[in-house]
Design an enzyme around this catalytic site. Structure first.
Site, PDB file in Angstrom:
ATOM      1  CG  ASN A  62      -0.403  -0.135   2.522  1.00  0.00           C
ATOM      2  OD1 ASN A  62       0.462  -0.965   2.759  1.00  0.00           O
ATOM      3  ND2 ASN A  62      -0.877   0.691   3.449  1.00  0.00           N
ATOM      4  CD  GLU A  64      -1.382   5.067   4.784  1.00  0.00           C
ATOM      5  OE1 GLU A  64      -2.060   4.168   5.301  1.00  0.00           O
ATOM      6  OE2 GLU A  64      -0.800   5.938   5.449  1.00  0.00           O
ATOM      7  CG  ASN A  65      -1.039  11.465  -1.597  1.00  0.00           C
ATOM      8  OD1 ASN A  65      -1.510  12.508  -1.171  1.00  0.00           O
ATOM      9  ND2 ASN A  65      -0.184  11.404  -2.595  1.00  0.00           N
ATOM     10  CB  CYS A  73      -5.308  -1.142  -1.556  1.00  0.00           C
ATOM     11  SG  CYS A  73      -6.585  -0.224  -0.695  1.00  0.00           S
ATOM     12  CD  GLU A  75      -5.335  -5.778  -0.841  1.00  0.00           C
ATOM     13  OE1 GLU A  75      -5.868  -6.258   0.172  1.00  0.00           O
ATOM     14  OE2 GLU A  75      -4.932  -4.591  -0.889  1.00  0.00           O
ATOM     15  CB  CYS A 112     -10.754  -2.402   1.150  1.00  0.00           C
ATOM     16  SG  CYS A 112     -10.122  -1.741  -0.413  1.00  0.00           S
ATOM     17  CB  CYS A 115      -8.884  -4.422  -3.007  1.00  0.00           C
ATOM     18  SG  CYS A 115      -7.621  -3.156  -2.743  1.00  0.00           S
TER      19      CYS A 115
END
EC number: 3.5.4.5
Length: 160
Positions: A62, A64-65, A73, A75, A112, A115
């Site tokens: 993953n 992030e930002n 993510c 996946e 999630c 995904c």
């Protein structure tokens, strides 16, 4: 009104050691790539390893930002990379490992919803099931024989 019952079958393994050797190796790669996640906001690291029919393994973690919707993510990072770099190579399965740097994540953590929908697109495109193996930091591993088991009311091209 009528009742709609949804039945699905998932398989539980006590640990990685109970998985077939090839899946153990794939899950270990997911665990290793998990440590390369960029997760300064959630402190939640996820690693994914996608096995292609050719034997190629594509990894993702993953990313992030600060503008949360701009992250991606593990996946989707892995499966989109596989689709971009190996567009004609079928996905055999995906292994996912998730952990928090703030607490132990010992329960299996599934993909999630976003995904699941993205993975389902690949399953539909290749017209064959993609088994998904998922776990927390350690312990139990759950296997779903198909993405559709995790997302039973699917949205696909004929829904448009």
């Amino acid at each position: 009104m009528k009742t709609i019952n949804i039945n699905t079958t998932l398989y539980s393994f006590n640990s990685i050691d109970d998985l077939p050797v090839n899946i153990q190796n794939l899950m270990n790669q997911a665990i290793e790539i998990r440590s390369k996640a960029y997760a300064p906001y959630s402190n939640f690291q996820v690693g994914a390893a996608v096995l292609l029919k050719s034997g190629t393994v594509v990894l993702g973690s993953n990313q992030e930002n600060a503008a949360y919707p701009s992250g991606l993510c593990a996946e989707r990072t892995a499966v989109f990379s596989a689709g971009a770099n190996y567009p004609n190579d079928e996905i055999v399965c995906i292994c996912i490992s998730a952990s928090s740097t703030l607490k132990d994540t010992l329960q299996p953590i599934p993909p999630c919803g976003a995904c699941r929908q993205s993975l389902l697109e690949y399953e539909n495109r290749q017209k064959s099931n993609i088994p998904v193996y998922f776990m927390g930091k350690s312990g139990e591993v759950v296997q779903s024989p198909s993405i559709q088991n995790l997302l039973p009311f699917i949205f696909k091209e004929d829904s448009l």
